[in-house]
Design a protein around this motif. Structure first.
Motif, PDB file in Angstrom:
ATOM      1  N   VAL A 150     -34.592  67.260  57.354  1.00 58.53           N
ATOM      2  CA  VAL A 150     -33.411  68.099  56.838  1.00 58.53           C
ATOM      3  C   VAL A 150     -32.255  68.055  57.592  1.00 58.53           C
ATOM      4  CG1 VAL A 150     -32.705  70.311  56.446  1.00 58.53           C
ATOM      5  CG2 VAL A 150     -34.939  69.559  55.577  1.00 58.53           C
ATOM      6  N   GLU A 151     -32.391  68.245  58.943  1.00 60.37           N
ATOM      7  CA  GLU A 151     -31.282  67.791  59.715  1.00 60.37           C
ATOM      8  C   GLU A 151     -30.645  66.515  59.850  1.00 60.37           C
ATOM      9  OE1 GLU A 151     -28.648  69.158  62.518  1.00 60.37           O
ATOM     10  OE2 GLU A 151     -30.137  70.421  61.593  1.00 60.37           O
ATOM     11  N   ILE A 152     -31.361  65.537  59.836  1.00 56.94           N
ATOM     12  CA  ILE A 152     -30.894  64.178  59.741  1.00 56.94           C
ATOM     13  C   ILE A 152     -30.011  63.984  58.435  1.00 56.94           C
ATOM     14  CG2 ILE A 152     -31.364  61.840  59.474  1.00 56.94           C
ATOM     15  CD1 ILE A 152     -33.849  62.327  61.357  1.00 56.94           C
ATOM     16  N   LYS A 153     -30.579  64.432  57.302  1.00 55.15           N
ATOM     17  CA  LYS A 153     -29.976  64.339  56.038  1.00 55.15           C
ATOM     18  C   LYS A 153     -28.668  65.042  56.015  1.00 55.15           C
ATOM     19  CE  LYS A 153     -30.496  65.053  51.183  1.00 55.15           C
ATOM     20  NZ  LYS A 153     -31.158  65.627  49.976  1.00 55.15           N
ATOM     21  N   SER A 154     -28.519  66.429  56.637  1.00 55.48           N
ATOM     22  CA  SER A 154     -27.501  67.007  56.893  1.00 55.48           C
ATOM     23  C   SER A 154     -26.204  66.328  57.524  1.00 55.48           C
ATOM     24  CB  SER A 154     -27.749  68.393  57.373  1.00 55.48           C
ATOM     25  OG  SER A 154     -26.769  69.043  57.844  1.00 55.48           O
ATOM     26  N   MET A 155     -26.827  65.764  58.708  1.00 54.33           N
ATOM     27  CA  MET A 155     -25.872  64.713  59.610  1.00 54.33           C
ATOM     28  C   MET A 155     -25.254  63.721  58.819  1.00 54.33           C
ATOM     29  SD  MET A 155     -27.450  65.235  63.514  1.00 54.33           S
ATOM     30  CE  MET A 155     -28.832  64.355  63.125  1.00 54.33           C
ATOM     31  N   MET A 156     -26.270  63.014  58.032  1.00 47.89           N
ATOM     32  CA  MET A 156     -25.530  61.816  57.022  1.00 47.89           C
ATOM     33  C   MET A 156     -24.470  62.536  56.224  1.00 47.89           C
ATOM     34  SD  MET A 156     -28.641  59.227  56.559  1.00 47.89           S
ATOM     35  CE  MET A 156     -29.124  58.146  58.019  1.00 47.89           C
ATOM     36  N   LYS A 157     -24.713  63.635  55.281  1.00 51.40           N
ATOM     37  CA  LYS A 157     -23.772  64.094  54.531  1.00 51.40           C
ATOM     38  C   LYS A 157     -22.542  64.515  55.312  1.00 51.40           C
ATOM     39  CE  LYS A 157     -23.675  67.538  50.721  1.00 51.40           C
ATOM     40  NZ  LYS A 157     -22.960  66.602  50.067  1.00 51.40           N
ATOM     41  N   GLU A 158     -22.710  64.916  56.484  1.00 49.81           N
ATOM     42  CA  GLU A 158     -21.606  65.408  57.223  1.00 49.81           C
ATOM     43  C   GLU A 158     -20.715  63.974  57.656  1.00 49.81           C
ATOM     44  OE1 GLU A 158     -20.255  67.613  61.319  1.00 49.81           O
ATOM     45  OE2 GLU A 158     -22.263  67.538  60.649  1.00 49.81           O
ATOM     46  N   LEU A 159     -21.273  62.913  58.019  1.00 47.69           N
ATOM     47  CA  LEU A 159     -20.648  61.746  58.315  1.00 47.69           C
ATOM     48  C   LEU A 159     -20.023  61.315  57.144  1.00 47.69           C
ATOM     49  CD1 LEU A 159     -20.348  59.276  60.175  1.00 47.69           C
ATOM     50  CD2 LEU A 159     -22.448  58.427  59.477  1.00 47.69           C
TER      51      LEU A 159
END
Length: 181
Positions: A125-134
């Motif tokens: 969930v955290e990785i997906k969130s960081m990718m979306k933010e990127l």
């Protein structure tokens, strides 16, 4: 007579220099357009590949093969990042991609059983969130906001603060999960 010849020569020289300057300006504009096109194309591929990776979190059961596929996609992303970074004159996108590669290598090592633990689900969930933010940061930083169509790459970026902040966040996250191992 000598005055007329001198004036004629000066006129010819001025016309020649004006023509040369005009030709040089056109060539500069052509080169800038090519570079902008190259940057825009690689940014587009970078964003769409990150979106592909991000979609894998919700469309698949997450397993070693999923992680391996994502790692392959990150190799592609790294190539796009290198081109985009070299055009704007830094290495932020490459560094972020390298850190994501480290994170997924860590996930692959820690993912030994079929079912994910609550901790691993939270990591995803955290990785997906960081990718979306990127992806959002790429649009905000690397694209020309004055272009009405929104697809034009910005070559003279003045503010990388959002990219730097995200790079730091991803690095801290990696360090945090790496300490747990």
């Amino acid at each position: 007579m000598i005055k007329k010849i001198t004036i004629g020569l000066i006129t010819i020289i001025i016309l020649f220099l004006a023509g040369y300057a005009y030709s040089a300006q056109l060539e500069k504009e052509r080169i800038e357009l090519r570079v902008k096109s190259l940057a825009g194309h690689n940014l587009f591929l970078l964003v769409t590949t990150y979106q592909e990776i991000e979609s894998k979190f919700s469309n698949e059961t997450f397993n070693r093969e999923s992680v391996s596929n994502i790692e392959d996609k990150l190799v592609e992303v790294k190539a796009y990042s290198i081109v985009a970074d070299s055009i704007v004159g830094n290495d932020y996108l490459q560094t972020i991609t390298s850190r994501f590669q480290d994170i997924f290598a860590h996930l692959e090592k820690s993912h030994t059983k079929m079912d994910l633990s609550k901790e691993q689900i939270q990591e995803l969930v955290e990785i997906k969130s960081m990718m979306k933010e990127l992806i959002d940061v790429i649009y905000q930083t690397y694209y020309d906001k004055s272009n009405d169509e929104g697809g034009s790459a910005e070559l003279n970026i003045k503010d990388f603060s959002k990219v730097e902040s995200l790079q730091k966040k991803i690095t801290e996250y990696y360090n945090q999960i790496n300490k747990k191992s």
